[in-house]
Design an enzyme around this catalytic site. Structure first.
Site, PDB file in Angstrom:
ATOM      1  N   LYS A 197       3.545 -17.973 -89.744  1.00 43.93           N
ATOM      2  CA  LYS A 197       3.361 -16.638 -89.157  1.00 43.93           C
ATOM      3  C   LYS A 197       4.072 -15.615 -90.025  1.00 43.93           C
ATOM      4  O   LYS A 197       5.007 -15.920 -90.768  1.00 43.93           O
ATOM      5  CB  LYS A 197       3.889 -16.591 -87.716  1.00 43.93           C
ATOM      6  CG  LYS A 197       5.375 -16.927 -87.561  1.00 43.93           C
ATOM      7  CD  LYS A 197       6.312 -15.749 -87.759  1.00 43.93           C
ATOM      8  CE  LYS A 197       7.767 -16.125 -87.567  1.00 43.93           C
ATOM      9  NZ  LYS A 197       8.687 -15.014 -87.988  1.00 43.93           N
TER      10      LYS A 197
ATOM     11  N   ASP B   4      10.909 -18.957 -81.259  1.00 41.80           N
ATOM     12  CA  ASP B   4       9.585 -18.732 -81.848  1.00 41.80           C
ATOM     13  C   ASP B   4       8.556 -19.775 -81.421  1.00 41.80           C
ATOM     14  O   ASP B   4       7.359 -19.601 -81.649  1.00 41.80           O
ATOM     15  CB  ASP B   4       9.665 -18.725 -83.378  1.00 41.80           C
ATOM     16  CG  ASP B   4      10.165 -17.402 -83.942  1.00 41.80           C
ATOM     17  OD1 ASP B   4      10.232 -16.421 -83.174  1.00 41.80           O
ATOM     18  OD2 ASP B   4      10.494 -17.357 -85.137  1.00 41.80           O
TER      19      ASP B   4
END
Length: 283
Positions: A11, A137
């Site tokens: 990401k 995350d």
């Protein structure tokens, strides 16, 4: 023997803002993340013996109980009374200690894979609850895509917009520990990032507004430590990148480009500048 293979995409942060410091010492963050097609692969296979075995093709990765993938397997086995063991193979493509969520994405992929392997039939909410126990995350990485993230990583709002862009990534040959960056944050002086404007730009498919409002509140701290990060950004913009930004707490810098020709120019400009350079796309 049936094995399950899950893709674990990296990401990047299109926006990262620090809202303030909580009473528990942690900081409240607001972020916009998007997945890219630079991916690790996680393969899980059943074992008759009640053990957790981890293998990796990356010598920098711990393959013991310190690895988040191990923690996932241990937690799921305990929570759902799983008596059989599991072998987990990590094929690494995402750089480690790079601010790209590789470890978190591996953990998320392991949750999804074990859900299938052991036929747990876990809902998205149940998988996210496991992810929260592993790292901030991980909940986002379970769903991936483009999303606004808040709280401890548990407030996830998927963004109804499509960013189709080329991404050039540069991972300098040093790491930055997130844990050492946050103590240096002064919420009164850091550069704030307008997360709402980024979300609106994505939802409105307004690329010009997006690149105008993208920002990372941690950038100044990491650049003060490692000025090389700024040099990478400058080099990418000079080569024609629409925008260049540090992701996470660094040190990785990414550039967005609308065309592959543009991305090739940026890629070639930094290819000899750093060893780890990638040209990928948003997912």
């Amino acid at each position: 023997m049936v094995s399950i293979i899950e893709r674990a995409p990296a990401k990047i942060n299109l926006g990262l803002d620090v809202l303030g410091k909580r009473e528990d010492g942690y900081h409240d963050l607001e972020m916009v993340m998007i997945s890219i097609d630079l991916c690790d692969y996680v393969t899980v296979s059943p074992l008759k013996d009640d053990v957790i075995m981890i293998e990796s093709d990356c010598p920098k990765m711990p393959i013991n109980e310190k690895n988040d993938v191990y923690k996932v397997a241990k937690l799921i086995k305990s929570r759902y009374a799983i008596s059989e063991g599991v072998s987990i193979l990590l094929n690494k493509k995402i750089p480690v200690c790079a601010g790209m969520g590789g470890g978190s994405s591996d953990a998320a992929a392991t949750i999804r894979a074990l859900n299938q392997l052991w036929d747990l039939k876990l809902s998205m909410e149940e998988m996210i609850a496991i992810g929260i126990a592993i790292g901030s995350d991980v909940p986002y990485c379970i769903q991936a895509g483009c999303a606004k993230i808040g709280g401890k990583g548990d407030r996830i709002e998927l963004i109804d917009g499509k960013l189709s862009s080329w991404v050039v990534l540069v991972k300098p040959d040093f790491g930055i520990s997130t844990r050492t960056v946050f103590p240096e944050i002064d919420c009164d002086v850091i550069s704030r990032v307008d997360i709402s404007a980024i979300v609106n730009a994505l939802e409105g498919n307004n690329y010009s507004d997006l690149i105008t409002h993208m920002g990372n509140a941690l950038e100044d701290i990491s650049i003060a430590r490692k000025p090389f990060i700024q040099k990478v950004k400058d080099k990418m913009v000079a080569a024609g990148a629409d925008v260049a930004l540090m992701t996470g707490s660094g040190p990785t810098v990414f550039a967005l480009c609308q065309t592959e020709k543009q991305a090739n120019r940026v890629f070639n400009s930094v290819k000899g500048f750093c060893k780890e350079v990638y040209k990928v796309r948003t997912l």
